[in-house]
Design an enzyme around this catalytic site. Structure first.
Site, PDB file in Angstrom:
ATOM      1  NE  ARG A  51      22.714 -32.170  15.356  1.00 52.04           N
ATOM      2  CZ  ARG A  51      22.086 -31.702  16.431  1.00 52.04           C
ATOM      3  NH1 ARG A  51      22.079 -32.379  17.524  1.00 52.04           N
ATOM      4  NH2 ARG A  51      21.435 -30.544  16.387  1.00 52.04           N
ATOM      5  CB  THR A  52      27.447 -29.337  11.197  1.00 57.64           C
ATOM      6  OG1 THR A  52      26.200 -29.983  10.981  1.00 57.64           O
ATOM      7  CG2 THR A  52      28.309 -29.453   9.961  1.00 57.64           C
ATOM      8  CE  LYS A  80      33.205  -5.171  12.152  1.00 62.74           C
ATOM      9  NZ  LYS A  80      34.659  -5.405  12.263  1.00 62.74           N
ATOM     10  NE  ARG A 101      25.039 -25.655   9.033  1.00 63.19           N
ATOM     11  CZ  ARG A 101      24.445 -26.558   9.828  1.00 63.19           C
ATOM     12  NH1 ARG A 101      23.689 -26.157  10.830  1.00 63.19           N
ATOM     13  NH2 ARG A 101      24.580 -27.845   9.606  1.00 63.19           N
ATOM     14  CG  HIS A 129      24.099 -30.824   5.897  1.00 64.69           C
ATOM     15  ND1 HIS A 129      25.443 -30.898   6.179  1.00 64.69           N
ATOM     16  CD2 HIS A 129      23.482 -30.630   7.099  1.00 64.69           C
ATOM     17  CE1 HIS A 129      25.633 -30.757   7.486  1.00 64.69           C
ATOM     18  NE2 HIS A 129      24.459 -30.585   8.066  1.00 64.69           N
TER      19      HIS A 129
HETATM   20  N1   CP Z   1      22.545 -32.260  11.496  1.00 61.58           N
HETATM   21  C1   CP Z   1      22.903 -30.968  11.602  1.00 61.58           C
HETATM   22  O1   CP Z   1      23.254 -30.313  10.624  1.00 61.58           O
HETATM   23  O2   CP Z   1      22.807 -30.453  12.869  1.00 61.58           O
HETATM   24  P1   CP Z   1      23.269 -28.987  13.279  1.00 61.58           P
HETATM   25  O3   CP Z   1      22.330 -28.014  12.570  1.00 61.58           O
HETATM   26  O4   CP Z   1      23.162 -28.917  14.761  1.00 61.58           O
HETATM   27  O5   CP Z   1      24.669 -28.786  12.773  1.00 61.58           O
END
Ligand code: CP
Length: 306
Positions: A51-52, A80, A101, A129
């Site tokens: 999603r993100t 590396k 992320r 998040h």
């Molecule tokens: N909600 C969320 O962070 O989903 P993903 O881990 O798929 O990005």
């Protein structure tokens, strides 16, 4: 340079403006389809995501911009041994904004200190998040009509669930938000959230282990998955993984207007039979995630150009 590392990086007023823009985008997407022509977003994902990452990419494409990036540490020069600080220096030459992320808490903060483009925290370890929180706030505000005077139940892995940590941080700023924290003892909310976020802000909260006993009190039930990737011990994960399963029988205990949200991905914690219940809003939540990320990209790029 303005970044988004923590949901508190934006004031309540700024969040409201952002949600207003996101709502306008949802109604008039064509009016925004060229706003980022010539701009690029880099998605630097050192951890898996569906999603993100895809919603950031969809958001930039919807705005007329372009995307580049990597979807795993293994496919980047992190494999590396390249540092986050060096990586962001490179990426600042390739893109106008980036979403990162990383499994290590604080990695996007480190990136922001070495970056000449806005950095968005797209999830750092078990910490925060913030863009999921923006998504959650927009979903609640749009579907409930308010962010204050609500009772929200947060259920599942409250220890490692970064979406929960971010959402509590954001919601304590609204009036009369009551928190019901539903988890097994092993997965209770971290002490710093209980003390520094909830107690220090005089938020009303209680901790329980049984979902059934609180269902009827809730305006919103925010389900979460047990975060397998944060466990040190697979046996412990297997023991915990099905601690809560929301099914049609439990939904009978809830109010007729309770919303069921989930940041997704879902594993077993919401039975698929709940998907057809009109109170299940977790797939609508995903759509709000694209609109709010479009609004966020616009805001950060506008501030960077000043
Ligand atoms: N909600 C969320 O962070 O989903 P993903 O881990 O798929 O990005």
């Amino acid at each position: 340079m303005r970044h988004l590392l923590n949901p508190l990086d934006f004031s309540v007023e700024e969040l409201n403006e952002l949600m207003d823009v996101a709502l306008d985008i949802s109604k008039h997407p064509d009016q925004y389809s060229e706003c980022c022509k010539g701009k690029k977003i880099a998605t630097l994902f050192y951890e898996p995501s569906t999603r993100t990452r895809l919603s950031f990419e969809a958001a930039m494409l919807n705005l007329g911009g372009s995307v580049l990036g990597f979807s795993s540490a293994a496919s980047s020069s992190a494999s590396k041994g390249e540092s986050v600080a060096d990586t962001i220096r490179m990426v600042s030459c390739y893109a106008d904004i980036c979403a990162m992320r990383h499994p290590k808490e604080g990695a996007p903060l480190v990136a922001s200190l070495h970056s000449s483009i806005p950095v968005i925290n797209a999830g750092d370890g078990g910490h925060q998040h913030p863009t999921q929180t923006l998504t959650d706030l927009m979903t609640i505000r749009t579907l409930k009509g308010r962010l204050d005077h609500i009772t929200i139940g947060l259920c599942g892995d409250l220890k490692f669930g970064r979406t929960v940590h971010s959402l509590i941080n954001a919601l304590v700023r609204y009036e009369n938000v009551r928190f019901v924290l539903i988890s097994p003892n092993e997965l209770r909310i971290p002490d710093y959230i209980r003390q520094e976020v909830l107690s220090d802000n005089h938020a009303e909260f209680k901790e329980v282990t049984q979902l059934e006993e609180v269902m009827s009190e809730l305006d919103i039930l925010y389900m979460t998955r047990v975060q397998r990737e944060r466990f040190f011990n697979e046996e412990e994960y297997i023991r915990m993984k099905d601690c809560y399963i929301l099914d049609a029988k439990k939904m009978e205990l809830a109010r007729s207007d309770m919303l069921v949200l989930h940041p997704l991905p879902r594993v077993n914690e919401i039975s698929v039979e709940v998907d057809k219940d009109p109170r299940a809003k977790y797939f609508e939540q995903v759509q709000f995630g694209v609109y709010i990320r479009m609004a966020l990209i616009l805001k950060l790029l506008e501030e960077a150009s000043k």
